[in-house]
Design an enzyme around this catalytic site. Structure first.
Site, PDB file in Angstrom:
ATOM      1  CD  GLU A   1       2.351  16.087 -10.782  1.00  0.00           C
ATOM      2  OE1 GLU A   1       3.480  15.843 -11.217  1.00  0.00           O
ATOM      3  OE2 GLU A   1       2.147  16.048  -9.691  1.00  0.00           O
TER       4      GLU A   1
ATOM      5  N   GLY B   1       6.054  17.991 -13.467  1.00  0.00           N
ATOM      6  CA  GLY B   1       5.469  18.862 -12.421  1.00  0.00           C
ATOM      7  C   GLY B   1       6.504  18.878 -11.120  1.00  0.00           C
TER       8      GLY B   1
ATOM      9  CG  HIS C   1      -8.247  17.005   0.250  1.00  0.00           C
ATOM     10  ND1 HIS C   1      -8.337  16.476  -1.233  1.00  0.00           N
ATOM     11  CD2 HIS C   1      -7.259  16.860   0.520  1.00  0.00           C
ATOM     12  CE1 HIS C   1      -7.052  15.972  -1.517  1.00  0.00           C
ATOM     13  NE2 HIS C   1      -6.277  16.081  -0.576  1.00  0.00           N
TER      14      HIS C   1
ATOM     15  CB  SER D   1     -15.284  13.226   1.865  1.00  0.00           C
ATOM     16  OG  SER D   1     -16.529  13.173   2.631  1.00  0.00           O
TER      17      SER D   1
ATOM     18  CG  HIS E   1       2.592  32.222 -15.670  1.00  0.00           C
ATOM     19  ND1 HIS E   1       2.638  33.570 -16.371  1.00  0.00           N
ATOM     20  CD2 HIS E   1       3.772  31.543 -15.631  1.00  0.00           C
ATOM     21  CE1 HIS E   1       4.061  33.503 -16.722  1.00  0.00           C
ATOM     22  NE2 HIS E   1       4.775  32.311 -16.311  1.00  0.00           N
TER      23      HIS E   1
ATOM     24  N   GLY F   1       4.200  30.761 -19.039  1.00  0.00           N
ATOM     25  CA  GLY F   1       5.419  31.128 -19.683  1.00  0.00           C
ATOM     26  C   GLY F   1       6.334  30.172 -20.429  1.00  0.00           C
TER      27      GLY F   1
END
Length: 138
Positions: free
Chosen positions: A61, A81, A88, A91, A105, A107
């Site tokens: 994020e 966000g 995942h 590991s 994208h 926009g």
């Protein structure tokens, strides 16, 4: 785009945030990508001694939202966000992971990013998809 200046600005935003706590650092930027790294150690482990999915989510994020911010006027717009999904794959117990955000994208009001989390040998750790909304600042 001045790469060094951009990275310095982004890294200065990390102070007194979760990104500083997780030691996330922006390390590369280009016209269509942003890369950040995070060390894998006991601070980001889950109980089995491997990278916690939540820490992976924070890295994804962070790099995806900051990538969106590079494409808007942050004096008048803010990025938030609104959806994050992660698969995942593998590991990892130590070293660094890198989140590489590339646009799917861009926009006027939404941005969609693919973020690949890889280790130092470019082994795929996780694949993430982040949707950001672009809002007017109030």
């Amino acid at each position: 785009m001045d790469k060094d200046k951009t990275l310095k600005i982004l890294n200065n935003l990390n102070k007194n945030t979760l990104m500083q706590t997780l030691e996330i650092e922006f390390v590369d930027v280009g016209e269509d990508f942003l890369t950040a790294k995070m060390p894998v150690n006991s601070r980001v482990y889950q109980p089995y001694g491997i990278l916690h999915g939540g820490a992976t989510a924070a890295l994804a994020e962070t790099v995806g939202s900051c990538a969106s911010a590079l494409f808007v006027d942050t004096k008048t717009k803010i990025i938030k966000g609104i959806e994050l999904s992660i698969n995942h794959i593998k590991s990892i117990k130590e070293g660094d992971v890198f989140g590489i955000a590339k646009p799917i994208h861009k926009g006027k009001t939404t941005h969609l990013w693919e973020i690949r989390i890889v280790d130092e040998l470019e082994n795929l750790i996780s694949v993430c998809k982040l949707t950001n909304i672009v809002l007017d600042k109030k």
